[in-house]
Design an enzyme around this catalytic site. Structure first.
Site, PDB file in Angstrom:
ATOM      1  N   LYS A  11       0.826  -1.217   0.000  1.00  0.00           N
ATOM      2  CA  LYS A  11       0.000   0.000   0.000  1.00  0.00           C
ATOM      3  C   LYS A  11       0.867   1.278   0.000  1.00  0.00           C
ATOM      4  O   LYS A  11       2.076   1.213   0.253  1.00  0.00           O
ATOM      5  CB  LYS A  11      -0.939  -0.035   1.216  1.00  0.00           C
ATOM      6  CG  LYS A  11      -1.960  -1.179   1.159  1.00  0.00           C
ATOM      7  CD  LYS A  11      -2.937  -1.128   2.337  1.00  0.00           C
ATOM      8  CE  LYS A  11      -3.970  -2.238   2.249  1.00  0.00           C
ATOM      9  NZ  LYS A  11      -4.955  -2.179   3.362  1.00  0.00           N
ATOM     10  N   TYR A  51     -12.384  -2.005  -3.841  1.00  0.00           N
ATOM     11  CA  TYR A  51     -12.900  -2.077  -2.467  1.00  0.00           C
ATOM     12  C   TYR A  51     -14.432  -1.966  -2.416  1.00  0.00           C
ATOM     13  O   TYR A  51     -14.982  -1.641  -1.362  1.00  0.00           O
ATOM     14  CB  TYR A  51     -12.244  -1.008  -1.595  1.00  0.00           C
ATOM     15  CG  TYR A  51     -10.870  -1.415  -1.086  1.00  0.00           C
ATOM     16  CD1 TYR A  51     -10.727  -2.487  -0.203  1.00  0.00           C
ATOM     17  CD2 TYR A  51      -9.728  -0.731  -1.453  1.00  0.00           C
ATOM     18  CE1 TYR A  51      -9.486  -2.880   0.277  1.00  0.00           C
ATOM     19  CE2 TYR A  51      -8.468  -1.119  -0.976  1.00  0.00           C
ATOM     20  CZ  TYR A  51      -8.363  -2.192  -0.114  1.00  0.00           C
ATOM     21  OH  TYR A  51      -7.127  -2.578   0.371  1.00  0.00           O
ATOM     22  N   ASN A 114      -2.084   0.326   6.668  1.00  0.00           N
ATOM     23  CA  ASN A 114      -1.534  -0.894   7.262  1.00  0.00           C
ATOM     24  C   ASN A 114      -0.674  -1.704   6.279  1.00  0.00           C
ATOM     25  O   ASN A 114      -0.551  -2.922   6.386  1.00  0.00           O
ATOM     26  CB  ASN A 114      -2.650  -1.736   7.896  1.00  0.00           C
ATOM     27  CG  ASN A 114      -3.709  -2.155   6.898  1.00  0.00           C
ATOM     28  OD1 ASN A 114      -3.605  -1.875   5.715  1.00  0.00           O
ATOM     29  ND2 ASN A 114      -4.734  -2.842   7.376  1.00  0.00           N
ATOM     30  N   HIS A 117      -2.223  -5.417   1.584  1.00  0.00           N
ATOM     31  CA  HIS A 117      -3.520  -6.071   1.405  1.00  0.00           C
ATOM     32  C   HIS A 117      -3.278  -7.516   1.015  1.00  0.00           C
ATOM     33  O   HIS A 117      -2.339  -7.803   0.266  1.00  0.00           O
ATOM     34  CB  HIS A 117      -4.327  -5.396   0.283  1.00  0.00           C
ATOM     35  CG  HIS A 117      -5.445  -6.271  -0.241  1.00  0.00           C
ATOM     36  ND1 HIS A 117      -6.680  -6.296   0.350  1.00  0.00           N
ATOM     37  CD2 HIS A 117      -5.489  -7.184  -1.243  1.00  0.00           C
ATOM     38  CE1 HIS A 117      -7.442  -7.176  -0.299  1.00  0.00           C
ATOM     39  NE2 HIS A 117      -6.735  -7.735  -1.266  1.00  0.00           N
ATOM     40  N   GLU A 128      -9.596 -10.952  -7.520  1.00  0.00           N
ATOM     41  CA  GLU A 128      -8.651  -9.838  -7.332  1.00  0.00           C
ATOM     42  C   GLU A 128      -7.420  -9.989  -8.226  1.00  0.00           C
ATOM     43  O   GLU A 128      -6.896  -8.989  -8.727  1.00  0.00           O
ATOM     44  CB  GLU A 128      -8.251  -9.753  -5.851  1.00  0.00           C
ATOM     45  CG  GLU A 128      -9.406  -9.295  -4.977  1.00  0.00           C
ATOM     46  CD  GLU A 128      -9.078  -9.248  -3.496  1.00  0.00           C
ATOM     47  OE1 GLU A 128      -9.961  -8.868  -2.708  1.00  0.00           O
ATOM     48  OE2 GLU A 128      -7.938  -9.590  -3.112  1.00  0.00           O
TER      49      GLU A 128
HETATM   50  P1  ATP Z   1      -7.094  -6.042   3.384  1.00  0.00           P
HETATM   51  O1  ATP Z   1      -8.441  -6.333   2.733  1.00  0.00           O
HETATM   52  O2  ATP Z   1      -6.519  -4.694   2.969  1.00  0.00           O
HETATM   53  O3  ATP Z   1      -6.132  -7.161   3.226  1.00  0.00           O
HETATM   54  P2  ATP Z   1      -8.146  -6.844   5.888  1.00  0.00           P
HETATM   55  O4  ATP Z   1      -8.784  -7.961   5.126  1.00  0.00           O
HETATM   56  O5  ATP Z   1      -7.262  -7.185   7.035  1.00  0.00           O
HETATM   57  O6  ATP Z   1      -7.309  -5.912   4.935  1.00  0.00           O
HETATM   58  P3  ATP Z   1     -10.664  -5.450   5.744  1.00  0.00           P
HETATM   59  O7  ATP Z   1     -11.691  -5.583   6.806  1.00  0.00           O
HETATM   60  O8  ATP Z   1     -10.872  -6.167   4.456  1.00  0.00           O
HETATM   61  O9  ATP Z   1      -9.246  -5.836   6.394  1.00  0.00           O
HETATM   62  O10 ATP Z   1     -10.478  -3.901   5.459  1.00  0.00           O
HETATM   63  C1  ATP Z   1      -9.879  -3.446   4.264  1.00  0.00           C
HETATM   64  C2  ATP Z   1      -8.977  -2.291   4.587  1.00  0.00           C
HETATM   65  O11 ATP Z   1      -9.768  -1.191   5.019  1.00  0.00           O
HETATM   66  C3  ATP Z   1      -7.984  -2.526   5.742  1.00  0.00           C
HETATM   67  O12 ATP Z   1      -6.812  -3.196   5.359  1.00  0.00           O
HETATM   68  C4  ATP Z   1      -7.693  -1.101   6.152  1.00  0.00           C
HETATM   69  O13 ATP Z   1      -6.767  -0.475   5.253  1.00  0.00           O
HETATM   70  C5  ATP Z   1      -9.057  -0.433   6.014  1.00  0.00           C
HETATM   71  N1  ATP Z   1      -9.817  -0.502   7.268  1.00  0.00           N
HETATM   72  C6  ATP Z   1     -10.406  -1.589   7.819  1.00  0.00           C
HETATM   73  N2  ATP Z   1     -11.034  -1.291   8.971  1.00  0.00           N
HETATM   74  C7  ATP Z   1     -10.843   0.039   9.148  1.00  0.00           C
HETATM   75  C8  ATP Z   1     -11.228   0.993  10.149  1.00  0.00           C
HETATM   76  N3  ATP Z   1     -11.959   0.616  11.209  1.00  0.00           N
HETATM   77  N4  ATP Z   1     -10.833   2.278   9.989  1.00  0.00           N
HETATM   78  C9  ATP Z   1     -10.107   2.669   8.918  1.00  0.00           C
HETATM   79  N5  ATP Z   1      -9.711   1.839   7.943  1.00  0.00           N
HETATM   80  C10 ATP Z   1     -10.067   0.547   8.054  1.00  0.00           C
HETATM   81 MG    MG Z   2      -9.923  -7.655   3.356  1.00  0.00          MG
END
Ligand code: ATP
Ligand code: MG
Length: 140
Positions: A11, A51, A114, A117, A128
């Protein structure tokens, strides 16, 4: 356990800090092979489409802003049980909850920024990967 492929994104918070190589080394040490990779600037439309599953979540707009704030590196990773293995190497979404030694524990700036992804299931991994790569771009 079967060989799988998963979609990974390094990211903008991580590309900005020049962490692509360090993150790729984590994948390779964990037995994940980078079988396709491209550094790109996501358009707003691409971020929103990628997303779309999070469209109703309160963080969706901020997430799309963040994901278009700088370059990302999109990659297909291949290995045994690659989807779960990659998520283990990544660590929990919230770096405060991520295990020691994971990418997010060591590099993430926040729950949003974070660093990486990773796809979460075989169906989403296939979708994806196809979002970013044609079959001929993936060399296993
Ligand atoms: P990713 O899909 O990016 O691998 P993930 O599966 O661990 O991450 P998801 O729940 O799919 O988490 O959320 C997608 C992304 O949205 C997260 O990686 C983060 O960048 C963002 N995100 C998730 N929860 C929050 C939150 N509470 N506040 C802000 N951003 C968030
Ligand atoms: Mg995810």
């Amino acid at each position: 356990m079967a060989m799988q492929r998963t979609l990974s994104i390094i990211k903008p918070d991580a590309t900005r800090r020049n962490l692509t190589g360090e993150i790729n080394a984590r994948f390779e040490k964990a037995g994940l092979r980078i079988v396709a990779q491209r550094r790109i600037q996501l358009s707003r439309a691409q971020a929103e489409a990628f997303y779309a599953v999070h469209k109703e979540r309160p963080f969706y707009n901020d997430l799309c802003n963040f994901m278009t704030s700088g370059p990302v590196v999109v990659q297909a990773l291949e290995g045994e049980d690659a989807i779960a293995q990659n998520r283990k190497v990544m660590g929990a979404t919230n770096p405060a909850e991520a295990e020691a030694g994971t990418i997010r524990k060591d590099f993430a700036e926040s729950i949003e920024a974070n660093s990486v992804h990773g796809s979460d299931a075989p169906e989403t991994a296939a979708q994806e990967i196809a979002f970013f790569f044609a079959g001929v771009d993936i060399v296993g």
